[in-house]
Structures are given as structure tokens and as C-alpha cells.
Scaffold this motif. Sequence first.
Motif, PDB file in Angstrom:
ATOM      1  N   ARG A 388       0.832  -1.209   0.000  1.00 58.71           N
ATOM      2  CA  ARG A 388       0.000   0.000   0.000  1.00 58.71           C
ATOM      3  C   ARG A 388       0.866   1.259   0.000  1.00 58.71           C
ATOM      4  N   GLN A 389       1.968   1.237   0.737  1.00 59.44           N
ATOM      5  CA  GLN A 389       2.850   2.403   0.765  1.00 59.44           C
ATOM      6  C   GLN A 389       3.462   2.652  -0.603  1.00 59.44           C
ATOM      7  N   VAL A 390       3.868   1.593  -1.300  1.00 62.62           N
ATOM      8  CA  VAL A 390       4.415   1.739  -2.645  1.00 62.62           C
ATOM      9  C   VAL A 390       3.389   2.369  -3.573  1.00 62.62           C
ATOM     10  N   CYS A 391       2.159   1.861  -3.528  1.00 58.91           N
ATOM     11  CA  CYS A 391       1.104   2.385  -4.407  1.00 58.91           C
ATOM     12  C   CYS A 391       0.769   3.839  -4.079  1.00 58.91           C
ATOM     13  N   SER A 392       0.683   4.151  -2.790  1.00 65.42           N
ATOM     14  CA  SER A 392       0.299   5.518  -2.403  1.00 65.42           C
ATOM     15  C   SER A 392       1.389   6.520  -2.750  1.00 65.42           C
ATOM     16  N   MET A 393       2.646   6.095  -2.735  1.00 66.40           N
ATOM     17  CA  MET A 393       3.727   6.997  -3.128  1.00 66.40           C
ATOM     18  C   MET A 393       3.784   7.162  -4.646  1.00 66.40           C
ATOM     19  N   LEU A 394       3.573   6.079  -5.373  1.00 63.55           N
ATOM     20  CA  LEU A 394       3.580   6.164  -6.829  1.00 63.55           C
ATOM     21  C   LEU A 394       2.426   7.015  -7.350  1.00 63.55           C
ATOM     22  N   GLN A 395       1.269   6.975  -6.670  1.00 63.39           N
ATOM     23  CA  GLN A 395       0.129   7.737  -7.168  1.00 63.39           C
ATOM     24  C   GLN A 395       0.386   9.240  -7.101  1.00 63.39           C
ATOM     25  N   GLU A 396       1.248   9.666  -6.204  1.00 65.51           N
ATOM     26  CA  GLU A 396       1.613  11.078  -6.158  1.00 65.51           C
ATOM     27  C   GLU A 396       2.422  11.471  -7.392  1.00 65.51           C
ATOM     28  N   PHE A 397       3.278  10.575  -7.842  1.00 62.37           N
ATOM     29  CA  PHE A 397       4.094  10.866  -9.013  1.00 62.37           C
ATOM     30  C   PHE A 397       3.284  10.785 -10.299  1.00 62.37           C
ATOM     31  N   PHE A 398       2.446   9.764 -10.433  1.00 63.07           N
ATOM     32  CA  PHE A 398       1.673   9.580 -11.655  1.00 63.07           C
ATOM     33  C   PHE A 398       0.390  10.419 -11.676  1.00 63.07           C
ATOM     34  N   HIS A 399       0.018  11.026 -10.551  1.00 64.10           N
ATOM     35  CA  HIS A 399      -1.179  11.856 -10.470  1.00 64.10           C
ATOM     36  C   HIS A 399      -2.435  11.073 -10.860  1.00 64.10           C
ATOM     37  N   CYS A 400      -2.454   9.813 -10.509  1.00 61.26           N
ATOM     38  CA  CYS A 400      -3.631   8.982 -10.756  1.00 61.26           C
ATOM     39  C   CYS A 400      -3.574   7.788  -9.813  1.00 61.26           C
ATOM     40  N   LEU A 401      -4.664   7.080  -9.717  1.00 61.55           N
ATOM     41  CA  LEU A 401      -4.693   5.873  -8.900  1.00 61.55           C
ATOM     42  C   LEU A 401      -3.673   4.870  -9.419  1.00 61.55           C
ATOM     43  N   VAL A 402      -2.911   4.286  -8.510  1.00 61.66           N
ATOM     44  CA  VAL A 402      -2.017   3.175  -8.832  1.00 61.66           C
ATOM     45  C   VAL A 402      -2.581   1.941  -8.136  1.00 61.66           C
ATOM     46  N   GLY A 403      -3.158   1.063  -8.926  1.00 63.93           N
ATOM     47  CA  GLY A 403      -3.758  -0.139  -8.372  1.00 63.93           C
ATOM     48  C   GLY A 403      -2.780  -1.291  -8.372  1.00 63.93           C
ATOM     49  N   ALA A 404      -3.146  -2.359  -7.679  1.00 62.99           N
ATOM     50  CA  ALA A 404      -2.292  -3.549  -7.620  1.00 62.99           C
ATOM     51  C   ALA A 404      -3.164  -4.794  -7.607  1.00 62.99           C
ATOM     52  N   ASN A 405      -2.816  -5.758  -8.427  1.00 64.89           N
ATOM     53  CA  ASN A 405      -3.392  -7.096  -8.389  1.00 64.89           C
ATOM     54  C   ASN A 405      -2.278  -8.089  -8.143  1.00 64.89           C
ATOM     55  N   VAL A 406      -2.583  -9.164  -7.440  1.00 64.34           N
ATOM     56  CA  VAL A 406      -1.616 -10.229  -7.189  1.00 64.34           C
ATOM     57  C   VAL A 406      -2.089 -11.486  -7.905  1.00 64.34           C
ATOM     58  N   TYR A 407      -1.154 -12.167  -8.558  1.00 62.88           N
ATOM     59  CA  TYR A 407      -1.464 -13.388  -9.296  1.00 62.88           C
ATOM     60  C   TYR A 407      -0.575 -14.518  -8.793  1.00 62.88           C
ATOM     61  N   LEU A 408      -1.200 -15.569  -8.296  1.00 66.79           N
ATOM     62  CA  LEU A 408      -0.490 -16.757  -7.836  1.00 66.79           C
ATOM     63  C   LEU A 408      -0.893 -17.926  -8.734  1.00 66.79           C
ATOM     64  N   THR A 409       0.069 -18.486  -9.443  1.00 61.81           N
ATOM     65  CA  THR A 409      -0.208 -19.532 -10.428  1.00 61.81           C
ATOM     66  C   THR A 409       0.613 -20.768 -10.099  1.00 61.81           C
ATOM     67  N   PRO A 410      -0.013 -21.941 -10.027  1.00 64.50           N
ATOM     68  CA  PRO A 410       0.736 -23.170  -9.733  1.00 64.50           C
ATOM     69  C   PRO A 410       1.594 -23.578 -10.921  1.00 64.50           C
ATOM     70  N   PRO A 411       2.490 -24.530 -10.725  1.00 66.33           N
ATOM     71  CA  PRO A 411       3.313 -24.983 -11.848  1.00 66.33           C
ATOM     72  C   PRO A 411       2.466 -25.518 -12.999  1.00 66.33           C
TER      73      PRO A 411
END
Length: 720
Positions: A388-411
Motif C-alpha cells: 500500500r505504501q508503494v502504491c500511495s507513493m507512486l500515485q503522487e508521481f503519476f497523479h492517478c490511482l495506482v492499483g495492484a493485483n496479485v497473481y499466484l499460479t501453480p506450476p
Amino acid sequence: MSKTAASTSTPLIAKPKNGKAATSTGQSTSNGGRARANGNGKRQPPFDLKNLDALVEELLGDKKKLTAAQKVQRKKLEEYLSNEFAESDDSSEDGQADDSNEKPSGYGSDSDFDDNDYTEYPMDISSPEASPQPLPPPPAKKAAPKSLAARPTDRKRNSLSANNDANNNDNEPDKSVPRKKRRSLEQTEPVYEDGKAPYCPLVVRKSLPAATVGNSRPLPESRKSLATGEAKSCSLPPEAKVSARVDDEMPTTSTSTKQIKQEATVEAPKDVHKSNSIEEGRRILQWIMNPVKPDDFFSDFWEKNACLVQRKNPKFFSELISFQMIDEMLIRNHLEFTTNIDVTSYTDGKRETLNPEGRAKPPTVWGFYGDGCSIRILNPSTYLAGLRQVCSMLQEFFHCLVGANVYLTPPNSQGFAPHFDDIEAFVLQIEGRKRWRLYMPLQPADVLARESSGNYSQEQLGEPILDEVLEAGDVLYFPRGTVHQAITDKDQHSLHITLSVYQQQAYANLMEHLMPHVLQRAVKQSLAMRRGLPLHTWQNLGLVHASGQSRTRGLFIKDVQGMVQKYLVPTETEIDWAVDQVAKKFQHEALPPTILPEEKLRTVFGSRSERDEKGYCICDYEFTDQTSIRLLRANILRLVQTEDSLRIYYYVDNALEYCKYEANFMEIEPTEGGAVETLIKAYPAYIKVSLLPLKNADRRIEVATALWERGLLMTEKPFK
């Protein structure tokens, strides 16, 4: 950037209604996930006794250096054999026989995938690790509508065809499709770390087929090591082969591959409370893309070309998320299928979403994972403070929402069909490895797409413009509209984060606000815009008359084009107004700021009130004309003029879920607008309250106090 340990919130853990957890046989158990004892009270062996001789030879014989997983197995084997020998001596004296052939059951774990041991794993695993018997999830039901907790990357758009999801989410799942039959997996004992509850290890599938991929090629060979800091470039195939379906005016897509041997961190500022939040966001981007400098990134890659940075550093992003963090997140928080988690598969060219209804509990999620399904977490930044800290800091630079999705895929799996998204994507590989293939957009209109595509078949794709394997620590950027697909190796899982940037942040979005406003103004001011259409319009224009060349038709078209050029040219004031509307949208969507310790001392978030002997409240802060103040963040607020009021929109009180509440704003007097403007233009410098352009000291102190109490201001020195 110094790495920040991710953490999760800790609400009470909801218990199942029946007080018991489901087992792999559909029965209930109350053993809390621990391995059971057999009938005579003896602990079950952690190995399949039929393969005991082979394990002894493999783990205790003279061999080359063992992997971390094999070391754990060897330790268990030595303990088991020691106990067996001791008990054998006792039983021979007492004439008792030991019967311990019953296999362990339940939801267990080993420590093979502990973050601290990850670098010891070889990339080519000769034999899969022991895997637990996953607990069965409830039968698949109709998926509940997705709530606003999901980031906009995954929201469905009504403008797309009913057969296609905007981001490859299926529409309502087919109730007639039965749940895939579970495959039998090996079992293992739970492993306890530092006395804590067991966690679920990665489930290694056996004999599961790879997802069918048309025109597939074997994974690229292992990359050869380069000298420290050396970068390599990967040239594009001939343009005629890559962009045969695209005209010459379409931006070409190229790739650049850079590899570094060790992490090159970007130092944090010494005085956090004096830093510029926009520059801090730039620093985070530099950390992510290192060694590619931000200026080079925006000139060479942004909205143009894909960029792949390869590192021999599997720990580079490891503090953002891990398999164990996901397991802990599921235990400590109430995550719902469809709202917070998707279960997906892509087999034999068919993309499916297999979400059941209700809460996503670990046994259910890992059961799907054991069946070869991919797990997508839609709003992980809600639960992981570091991410969350990474996203909230990046959104200040990009001047827009920075979202995040996580993908976990088995072999040996692929969770999504080939498609493109409406975001600038940064893929951060956390664990394992995954093969990515990128393709040119199929149509010119798909370049920098404003909406995500449906699912493509393999036959629709040409040759990939990039075909590379991302390993832990690598990062891949590609522009919106880039068709992509990814698949795991047969012997390795994958965990990655996709950061989404610049969704609905194009000139077109600005024009959607601007032009209706311009037209409204033109209609009010111009008599010509309000005159009626000529009576003969129907007989000279329209589809039927499109090929006509009459003089009347020509004059009418010329008049309309002239009106557009004369009356529909926006003024500077109208453009400013439209930009404020786009910025107001950001204030509604943005994540709340992460308040650092230095900032907490200087903001309302660190304030603590007390009471006196009579019970009156005593605040621990008091502003004067000499108090130095500044905005908490460069974009923490936006001053917006409405038809009848002046408003401050701000995101400091936003929820961690996407647009959970209405936009936050406060109305101010027109005379107070100058004070807010002064603060905005002075940032990041501190200014004294006395410099606010208000009529007297009392009014200046009152405005400064009100903004500080809303969490929008920070003082240069703490009050206490």
C-alpha cells in the motif's frame, strides 16, 4: 528505497458456523490443521513408508549439495528413523509390535518455500516436493456481483459485449458446468515456525497437463550471466512480420532487456517531513525500474515500447508479498470470492472463472490452487501495508490511482487467455518464474486502448514481439493495448504483482469533460448555434445521400464545420475547469496516504487530547501566526469551482477499498481560496501562518487549524 516489511490488519478471525473445518473427504475435523495421531497415540510418520528406502538413499547417501527442500526432508527423516530405532528397541523388550502405517491427513505445511531459503532452490527441480492433501472447497455457485472494493483494472464495463469481460473476467459462471474432480496429492505434516500456527505450503501438482497453447514454443534457455551492470538489448523481429496488421502511423513496440547482478537501492531522504511527495514517487519508480532511469524510461518506453529488466536478485521485491503473507491474509481478514479474490483457469483454449460464493478461506483457496487454478487477489494493498505504501507513493508521481493485483499460479498452468488491458502495466515477479509473451495490437485502434479486450484465441495471434521468462526480482513494463499471455514452467510456480497506472487518464477523458462544457457555453452565447436546421436537410444529408454532391449539401457541411471552428474552441478557463474535473476523480479514487512516524508527530494523526480535573477536553496543539505549515502531500487536495460554491476535494479520508465512500470535500468561502492557493504553490516549502492572505490573524489561525484538523496540513515542528 529501504525495504518495508509488509503487514496485515488483524480483525477477529471468523469461525465456521459449525465450528469445524472441512476436510478433503467432505467430513469435519477439529484438529486445527495439525497432523493426527494413529489409534495407539503414536504420531504418524511424515513420509510414505513405501518409499522410505528410496528417501534414505536420496537424502542420506553421498550426494552433491542438497537443496533447502531436501535439507528439511532429511532432518525429518533423521528424526523419524531415530525415534523408530529407539521404539524398536523398546518394543523388542516388551514384545510389542509397532504399527504406524497410517498416512497423515489434513491441511499441513513444510518450509520449502520460506522466503529466507528461496535463493537456495535450483531452477530445475528434479523431483517435486511433498504436497498436502488440500481441503475441498464448496461447490461452485453463481458468482456474486463484484463490488467497488476491486480496483478499476478489474471492473466490468457495460460497453463491452455481453460475451466478453473487460479484463478477462467471465460473465455469470455456467451453473451447469460441474466442478473439476480433485486429483489426489501427496500429504505432508504441518510445519510450525517459531511456535506459530502452521501455514499451507505450495501445492505441487503431479500429472496435470499444461494449458493448451497454440503455436507454443519451449521455454527459452537459461540466460547466461552478464558482467555486473552490463545491459543487453533484444532487437525486434522484422517489422513486416510483427506489425503486418497495423498501419505505419501506429507506434512500434520494441523491447529492451537489462540485467543487473545486485540490488541498487535508492536512498530515502533524511528529513521525511521536508520531502516532496512527487519526487518520492519518482524515487519508487526508479527503484522498481533500476537501472533504467526515469527520464530514459519516459523517453524510450512509456506508452511506446515494452521494457524488461532482469536481475539475478530473487529478494528484490520479496518484502512486498509472499505465499505465507497471502495465507496469513486469508486467515486474518474476511476476503470474499469475486469481491476480493478470483479463481481462474485457462485449459484447452477455454478461459473460466470458478468463483464460489462467500468467504475465501485458506482451505478453499488452496484447494482450487491444488487443482491447477490461478488465484487473483484484486485489492491486496488493502491488507498489505508495504504494498500500500508503494502504491500511495507512486500515485503522487503519476497523479492517478495506482492499483495492484496479485497473481499466484501453480506450476504448469495458465490462468488467463491472451488479451490486452487498458492500463500501463508493471509486472513485478516476486517468487518462482513465468514465461511471458507479448504481441502487437491486432488493430490500430487498440494501441493505447481505453478499454480492455475480450479473450483472444491462439489462432488470432501472430508471432510474439517478446518471449521471455521472468524470474524473481525481474520487472516487465508494457503499454496498454499490448496483447499478452503468461504460463508457468512445469516445475515452478509463480507469484507476481501487476501495478496498474494511467487507466482512463488520456486526452480523450479530458475531452469528455471539456467538450460538453464548451458546447453548453457556445449555445448560451451564440445565436447561430440556436437557429433551426434548414427544411431541406433530410433530403440532402444522411446515409442515403452520403454519395451526393449537391450544392445544398456542400454548403450545409461547410456551415457546420465553420461553427465548430468558430464556437467550439475551448478557452483557457474551460480547459482549467476540465483538468480540475479529472483531478477531482483522482481525489475520489486514490489510496489514503501512508503516514510515516516523522509525519505523525506533526499531523493530527499523532495528536492526543486529555481532560482536565473538571472533565473539559484539552487539546495538545495550538496554532499561532508564527506556526510553519505545509500540505501533507503535493496532491492531497484539489481546489475546485462548482456552479455555486468553492470546494476542497481531498483523499486523506478515503477508504482502503476502491471508492467505498462518496468523494470527500469541504466548502470554503471565496475569500479563503487564496489561502489554499498559497499553500499549494508553496509546497514543499513550509510557510508561516502569517503569510496566508486573509484579513486578520484570527481568521488565518482559524483556517490553518481547520485544514490541519482535517489531516491536510503538517507543521514543521511537533507541538510536543
